[in-house]
Write a protein that holds these residues in place. Structure first.
Motif, PDB file in Angstrom:
ATOM      1  N   ARG A  76       0.824  -1.207   0.000  1.00  0.00           N
ATOM      2  CA  ARG A  76       0.000   0.000   0.000  1.00  0.00           C
ATOM      3  C   ARG A  76       0.860   1.259   0.000  1.00  0.00           C
ATOM      4  NH1 ARG A  76      -2.453   0.816   4.418  1.00  0.00           N
ATOM      5  NH2 ARG A  76      -1.790  -0.962   5.699  1.00  0.00           N
ATOM      6  N   ARG A  77       1.935   1.233   0.772  1.00  0.00           N
ATOM      7  CA  ARG A  77       2.842   2.378   0.826  1.00  0.00           C
ATOM      8  C   ARG A  77       3.542   2.579  -0.509  1.00  0.00           C
ATOM      9  NH1 ARG A  77       3.675   7.385   2.624  1.00  0.00           N
ATOM     10  NH2 ARG A  77       5.869   7.825   3.106  1.00  0.00           N
ATOM     11  N   LYS A  78       3.933   1.470  -1.154  1.00  0.00           N
ATOM     12  CA  LYS A  78       4.576   1.567  -2.464  1.00  0.00           C
ATOM     13  C   LYS A  78       3.650   2.220  -3.468  1.00  0.00           C
ATOM     14  CE  LYS A  78       6.583  -1.212  -6.189  1.00  0.00           C
ATOM     15  NZ  LYS A  78       6.850  -2.579  -6.700  1.00  0.00           N
ATOM     16  N   LYS A  79       2.398   1.813  -3.487  1.00  0.00           N
ATOM     17  CA  LYS A  79       1.421   2.391  -4.415  1.00  0.00           C
ATOM     18  C   LYS A  79       1.240   3.880  -4.142  1.00  0.00           C
ATOM     19  CE  LYS A  79      -3.276   1.791  -6.166  1.00  0.00           C
ATOM     20  NZ  LYS A  79      -4.542   0.999  -6.065  1.00  0.00           N
ATOM     21  N   THR A  80       1.178   4.255  -2.867  1.00  0.00           N
ATOM     22  CA  THR A  80       1.017   5.663  -2.503  1.00  0.00           C
ATOM     23  C   THR A  80       2.204   6.490  -2.995  1.00  0.00           C
ATOM     24  OG1 THR A  80      -0.306   5.133  -0.547  1.00  0.00           O
ATOM     25  CG2 THR A  80       0.802   7.272  -0.567  1.00  0.00           C
ATOM     26  N   LEU A  81       3.411   5.971  -2.812  1.00  0.00           N
ATOM     27  CA  LEU A  81       4.612   6.703  -3.230  1.00  0.00           C
ATOM     28  C   LEU A  81       4.705   6.802  -4.749  1.00  0.00           C
ATOM     29  CD1 LEU A  81       7.220   5.300  -0.686  1.00  0.00           C
ATOM     30  CD2 LEU A  81       6.249   7.598  -0.741  1.00  0.00           C
ATOM     31  N   GLU A  82       4.304   5.747  -5.445  1.00  0.00           N
ATOM     32  CA  GLU A  82       4.329   5.799  -6.906  1.00  0.00           C
ATOM     33  C   GLU A  82       3.341   6.839  -7.429  1.00  0.00           C
ATOM     34  OE1 GLU A  82       5.755   1.252  -8.040  1.00  0.00           O
ATOM     35  OE2 GLU A  82       3.614   1.728  -7.947  1.00  0.00           O
TER      36      GLU A  82
ATOM     37  N   VAL B  90      14.561  13.132  -1.769  1.00  0.00           N
ATOM     38  CA  VAL B  90      14.525  12.998  -3.224  1.00  0.00           C
ATOM     39  C   VAL B  90      14.182  14.365  -3.827  1.00  0.00           C
ATOM     40  CG1 VAL B  90      13.359  11.966  -5.208  1.00  0.00           C
ATOM     41  CG2 VAL B  90      13.882  10.565  -3.209  1.00  0.00           C
ATOM     42  N   VAL B  91      14.906  14.720  -4.901  1.00  0.00           N
ATOM     43  CA  VAL B  91      14.638  15.948  -5.642  1.00  0.00           C
ATOM     44  C   VAL B  91      14.250  15.570  -7.063  1.00  0.00           C
ATOM     45  CG1 VAL B  91      15.554  18.170  -6.434  1.00  0.00           C
ATOM     46  CG2 VAL B  91      16.340  17.182  -4.259  1.00  0.00           C
ATOM     47  N   ILE B  92      13.124  16.113  -7.526  1.00  0.00           N
ATOM     48  CA  ILE B  92      12.676  15.874  -8.902  1.00  0.00           C
ATOM     49  C   ILE B  92      12.913  17.143  -9.697  1.00  0.00           C
ATOM     50  CG2 ILE B  92      10.729  15.202 -10.362  1.00  0.00           C
ATOM     51  CD1 ILE B  92       9.416  13.955  -7.922  1.00  0.00           C
ATOM     52  N   THR B  93      13.670  17.027 -10.799  1.00  0.00           N
ATOM     53  CA  THR B  93      14.023  18.191 -11.608  1.00  0.00           C
ATOM     54  C   THR B  93      13.692  17.922 -13.074  1.00  0.00           C
ATOM     55  OG1 THR B  93      16.271  17.400 -12.081  1.00  0.00           O
ATOM     56  CG2 THR B  93      15.964  18.654 -10.045  1.00  0.00           C
ATOM     57  N   LEU B  94      13.658  19.003 -13.870  1.00  0.00           N
ATOM     58  CA  LEU B  94      13.491  18.865 -15.317  1.00  0.00           C
ATOM     59  C   LEU B  94      14.769  18.318 -15.938  1.00  0.00           C
ATOM     60  CD1 LEU B  94      11.634  22.129 -16.435  1.00  0.00           C
ATOM     61  CD2 LEU B  94      10.795  19.783 -16.661  1.00  0.00           C
ATOM     62  N   LYS B  95      14.613  17.563 -16.999  1.00  0.00           N
ATOM     63  CA  LYS B  95      15.796  17.101 -17.748  1.00  0.00           C
ATOM     64  C   LYS B  95      16.391  18.259 -18.534  1.00  0.00           C
ATOM     65  CE  LYS B  95      14.848  12.169 -18.260  1.00  0.00           C
ATOM     66  NZ  LYS B  95      14.593  11.046 -19.188  1.00  0.00           N
TER      67      LYS B  95
ATOM     68  N   GLN C 274      10.735  13.467 -19.166  1.00  0.00           N
ATOM     69  CA  GLN C 274      10.910  14.904 -18.943  1.00  0.00           C
ATOM     70  C   GLN C 274      11.539  15.279 -17.600  1.00  0.00           C
ATOM     71  OE1 GLN C 274       6.593  15.497 -20.158  1.00  0.00           O
ATOM     72  NE2 GLN C 274       7.476  17.390 -20.998  1.00  0.00           N
ATOM     73  N   VAL C 275      11.657  14.319 -16.687  1.00  0.00           N
ATOM     74  CA  VAL C 275      12.211  14.653 -15.376  1.00  0.00           C
ATOM     75  C   VAL C 275      13.328  13.702 -14.990  1.00  0.00           C
ATOM     76  CG1 VAL C 275      10.002  15.623 -14.598  1.00  0.00           C
ATOM     77  CG2 VAL C 275      10.589  13.243 -14.034  1.00  0.00           C
ATOM     78  N   ASN C 276      14.190  14.188 -14.106  1.00  0.00           N
ATOM     79  CA  ASN C 276      15.233  13.393 -13.461  1.00  0.00           C
ATOM     80  C   ASN C 276      14.984  13.377 -11.956  1.00  0.00           C
ATOM     81  OD1 ASN C 276      16.871  12.606 -15.660  1.00  0.00           O
ATOM     82  ND2 ASN C 276      17.802  14.651 -15.719  1.00  0.00           N
ATOM     83  N   THR C 277      15.562  12.407 -11.262  1.00  0.00           N
ATOM     84  CA  THR C 277      15.515  12.392  -9.797  1.00  0.00           C
ATOM     85  C   THR C 277      16.922  12.260  -9.251  1.00  0.00           C
ATOM     86  OG1 THR C 277      15.251   9.980  -9.657  1.00  0.00           O
ATOM     87  CG2 THR C 277      13.237  11.307  -9.785  1.00  0.00           C
TER      88      THR C 277
ATOM     89  N   GLU D 190      12.202   3.852   0.584  1.00  0.00           N
ATOM     90  CA  GLU D 190      11.156   4.669  -0.022  1.00  0.00           C
ATOM     91  C   GLU D 190      11.718   5.573  -1.110  1.00  0.00           C
ATOM     92  OE1 GLU D 190       8.922   6.643   3.060  1.00  0.00           O
ATOM     93  OE2 GLU D 190       7.714   4.832   3.364  1.00  0.00           O
ATOM     94  N   ARG D 191      12.932   6.062  -0.928  1.00  0.00           N
ATOM     95  CA  ARG D 191      13.552   6.868  -1.991  1.00  0.00           C
ATOM     96  C   ARG D 191      13.749   6.016  -3.246  1.00  0.00           C
ATOM     97  NH1 ARG D 191      17.115   8.423   2.198  1.00  0.00           N
ATOM     98  NH2 ARG D 191      18.844   7.352   1.161  1.00  0.00           N
ATOM     99  N   LYS D 192      14.095   4.758  -3.035  1.00  0.00           N
ATOM    100  CA  LYS D 192      14.301   3.855  -4.173  1.00  0.00           C
ATOM    101  C   LYS D 192      13.012   3.699  -4.975  1.00  0.00           C
ATOM    102  CE  LYS D 192      15.873  -0.815  -5.336  1.00  0.00           C
ATOM    103  NZ  LYS D 192      16.365  -2.111  -4.786  1.00  0.00           N
ATOM    104  N   ILE D 193      11.881   3.660  -4.308  1.00  0.00           N
ATOM    105  CA  ILE D 193      10.593   3.536  -5.004  1.00  0.00           C
ATOM    106  C   ILE D 193      10.365   4.752  -5.902  1.00  0.00           C
ATOM    107  CG2 ILE D 193       8.082   3.492  -4.694  1.00  0.00           C
ATOM    108  CD1 ILE D 193       8.569   1.880  -2.108  1.00  0.00           C
ATOM    109  N   ILE D 194      10.663   5.956  -5.399  1.00  0.00           N
ATOM    110  CA  ILE D 194      10.486   7.176  -6.191  1.00  0.00           C
ATOM    111  C   ILE D 194      11.425   7.152  -7.405  1.00  0.00           C
ATOM    112  CG2 ILE D 194      10.631   9.691  -6.195  1.00  0.00           C
ATOM    113  CD1 ILE D 194       8.364   8.728  -4.481  1.00  0.00           C
ATOM    114  N   HIS D 195      12.687   6.842  -7.156  1.00  0.00           N
ATOM    115  CA  HIS D 195      13.664   6.806  -8.254  1.00  0.00           C
ATOM    116  C   HIS D 195      13.246   5.786  -9.323  1.00  0.00           C
ATOM    117  CE1 HIS D 195      16.387   9.521  -6.337  1.00  0.00           C
ATOM    118  NE2 HIS D 195      16.679   8.714  -5.324  1.00  0.00           N
TER     119      HIS D 195
END
Length: 244
Positions: free
Chosen positions: A180-186, A239-244, A225-228, A212-217
């Motif tokens: 459930r946590r994985k789905k929420t993070l995705e 975790v930081v999400i940025t534009l490519k 369009q984005v990098n992490t 949890e950071r691994k799930i986001i990455h």
């Protein structure tokens, strides 16, 4: 098998486990206490189990056999320790299973100290071994965003690896929280990636555990369009999400 070494929270429990391994009653063995049990810090960290050695009492050997030269009986464990090695593997899979059981006992004891009655099922998968915790009112055991469950998982791994000569990695789960946590993070990753694309501004997430950071990455690794990336030091790494 004429000799076994067994552990338990008490000497009585250790003896009982040893008797079960030998399949005999107590009057058929001699018991040598190798280690007395002791409680660790807060009853959790550094606790030591009782360790006993049970030797099967055999009937007197026939006279013809008695005259034959006998070799000194020394356990593999003792031989390797004298040679300067660690605790050896035994022929059966018992040591690893014992490690799993010790982790289960630890979880049940911690839950009991929290006023919870739980059951723990050991589930083996290709990727890992999962200890599935079931019972009423597990929210207290899971904690906010799984923080209590993560802490218990860390301690359970310490306990298990004290009883195994090979590294063991356990994953604790309760009420299917991990999935459930994985789905929420995705879903969070998808939503925030969309925000970055719309606003063209990077987004910094709250501190997360490495898992949890691994799930986001992983969720955004193929995003066009984005990098992490991750920045900061534990336990405040984000975790930081940025534009490519």
């Amino acid at each position: 098998m004429s000799k076994v070494v067994a552990t338990g929270k008490t000497i009585e429990e250790a003896v009982e486990r040893g008797l079960n391994q030998l399949g005999v009653q107590k009057d058929r063995v001699t018991v040598n206490v190798l280690e007395q049990p002791s409680k660790g810090f807060l009853g959790l960290i550094g606790a030591k189990s009782a360790k006993v050695e049970l030797t099967l009492i055999t009937e007197a050997a026939p006279a013809s056999a008695a005259s034959a030269p006998s070799l000194p009986q020394q356990s593999t464990r003792e031989s390797k320790q004298e040679a300067g090695g660690g605790v050896p593997r035994q022929d059966s899979g018992q040591p690893v299973e014992e490690a799993y059981q010790e982790a289960v006992h630890f979880i049940v004891d911690v839950a009991k100290s929290m006023g919870l009655t739980v059951e723990v099922e050991i589930v083996h998968t290709k990727e890992s071994t999962i200890l599935q915790i079931s019972g009423p009112d597990l929210g207290l055991l899971i904690g906010r965003r799984g923080q209590t469950l993560d802490a218990l998982q860390y301690l359970a791994n310490i306990v298990a690896n004290r009883y195994s000569d090979s590294f063991i990695r356990l994953v604790l789960d309760a009420e299917n929280f991990r999935e459930r946590r994985k789905k929420t993070l995705e879903e969070l990753a998808d939503r925030l990636a969309g925000r970055v694309v719309r606003t063209r501004k990077e987004v910094v997430l709250e501190p997360m555990s490495p898992q949890e950071r691994k799930i986001i990455h992983s969720r955004l690794q193929d995003h066009r369009q984005v990098n992490t990336l991750s920045k900061g030091e534990e336990p405040n790494r984000r975790v930081v999400i940025t534009l490519k």
